[in-house]
Design an enzyme around this catalytic site. Structure first.
Site, PDB file in Angstrom:
ATOM      1  N   ASP A  18      -9.068   6.599  23.139  1.00  0.00           N
ATOM      2  CA  ASP A  18      -8.293   6.000  24.229  1.00  0.00           C
ATOM      3  C   ASP A  18      -9.137   5.971  25.505  1.00  0.00           C
ATOM      4  O   ASP A  18      -9.007   5.063  26.323  1.00  0.00           O
ATOM      5  CB  ASP A  18      -7.010   6.797  24.468  1.00  0.00           C
ATOM      6  CG  ASP A  18      -6.172   6.920  23.211  1.00  0.00           C
ATOM      7  OD1 ASP A  18      -5.271   6.093  23.021  1.00  0.00           O
ATOM      8  OD2 ASP A  18      -6.446   7.837  22.409  1.00  0.00           O
TER       9      ASP A  18
ATOM     10  N   GLU B 259      -5.067  -2.684  29.800  1.00  0.00           N
ATOM     11  CA  GLU B 259      -4.928  -3.382  28.535  1.00  0.00           C
ATOM     12  C   GLU B 259      -3.454  -3.721  28.364  1.00  0.00           C
ATOM     13  O   GLU B 259      -2.591  -2.846  28.514  1.00  0.00           O
ATOM     14  CB  GLU B 259      -5.427  -2.523  27.380  1.00  0.00           C
ATOM     15  CG  GLU B 259      -5.443  -3.284  26.073  1.00  0.00           C
ATOM     16  CD  GLU B 259      -6.119  -2.509  24.968  1.00  0.00           C
ATOM     17  OE1 GLU B 259      -7.361  -2.576  24.878  1.00  0.00           O
ATOM     18  OE2 GLU B 259      -5.400  -1.829  24.221  1.00  0.00           O
TER      19      GLU B 259
ATOM     20  N   ASP C  77      -5.916   2.328  29.525  1.00  0.00           N
ATOM     21  CA  ASP C  77      -5.380   2.007  28.202  1.00  0.00           C
ATOM     22  C   ASP C  77      -4.018   2.707  28.119  1.00  0.00           C
ATOM     23  O   ASP C  77      -3.950   3.900  27.854  1.00  0.00           O
ATOM     24  CB  ASP C  77      -6.327   2.516  27.107  1.00  0.00           C
ATOM     25  CG  ASP C  77      -5.802   2.223  25.713  1.00  0.00           C
ATOM     26  OD1 ASP C  77      -5.066   1.242  25.528  1.00  0.00           O
ATOM     27  OD2 ASP C  77      -6.120   3.012  24.790  1.00  0.00           O
TER      28      ASP C  77
END
EC number: 3.1.21.10
Length: 191
Positions: free
Chosen positions: A151, A78, A18
């Site tokens: 996260d 992501e 992420d």
């Protein structure tokens, strides 16, 4: 665990990332069929570095170290979402690019997923909150507790999303994904 052992037992390690310029989440899962095992997850703290170039260097070094330590078969990231602030978007894209470069330098395949696709894959709802994603991962991956910084769970979600979508792409007539997982593993879901 060496590559030969993973090939013989059809195991696969997926690194989910992420991206972030202040906090970058990462999560590694070991996949055996439809069973998941967490190898490691956490965050890379970057706020303490004021220089953006130094942040990028630290991202590259840390992701490279994680790759060297665990030898993932795939890296899933992501994709940045499009916001109003162009400068933030540019910095986030650079952070993602540096993480990608660390994987590409070792010839590890990379795949990007939109935040909506990640949420849809893990919770069944593309508009789920970070907290809902974390709660579902707690059940799916049998986490003892949800980390303070989400996260890390976002990164685990990206890895799980990759497994579900990779299975769908490589399936030999058998559908993979969230619905398939639920049907095949009713005992893993708390009611």
């Amino acid at each position: 665990m060496g590559k030969e052992a993973k090939i013989n037992t059809k195991e696969k390690i997926i690194l989910g990332i992420d991206p972030g310029t202040n906090i970058m989440g990462y999560g590694l899962i070991l996949v055996k069929g439809n069973m998941f095992q967490i190898l490691q997850y956490g965050v890379i703290h970057l706020k303490k570095y004021s220089d953006h170039a130094l942040k990028l260097k630290k991202i590259y070094e840390r992701v490279s170290h994680i790759i060297e330590e665990f030898g993932p078969d795939a890296v899933a990231l992501e994709a940045p979402f499009y916001g109003q602030n162009v400068q933030s978007m540019l910095k986030l894209g650079r952070a993602q690019g540096v993480a990608m470069a660390a994987a590409l330098a070792r010839e590890i395949p990379i795949t990007e997923y939109s935040p909506k696709k990640v949420k849809q894959s893990v919770t069944g709802n593309g508009n789920a909150s970070k907290e809902q994603v974390a709660e579902m991962l707690k059940t799916l991956l049998t986490l003892k507790e949800i980390p303070k910084l989400l996260d890390a769970t976002d990164a685990l979600a990206v890895a799980v999303c990759h497994h579900f979508h990779e299975g769908r792409l490589q399936s030999s007539g058998r559908k993979e994904g969230w619905k398939s997982f639920l049907a095949e593993n009713p005992d893993r879901i708390k009611k």
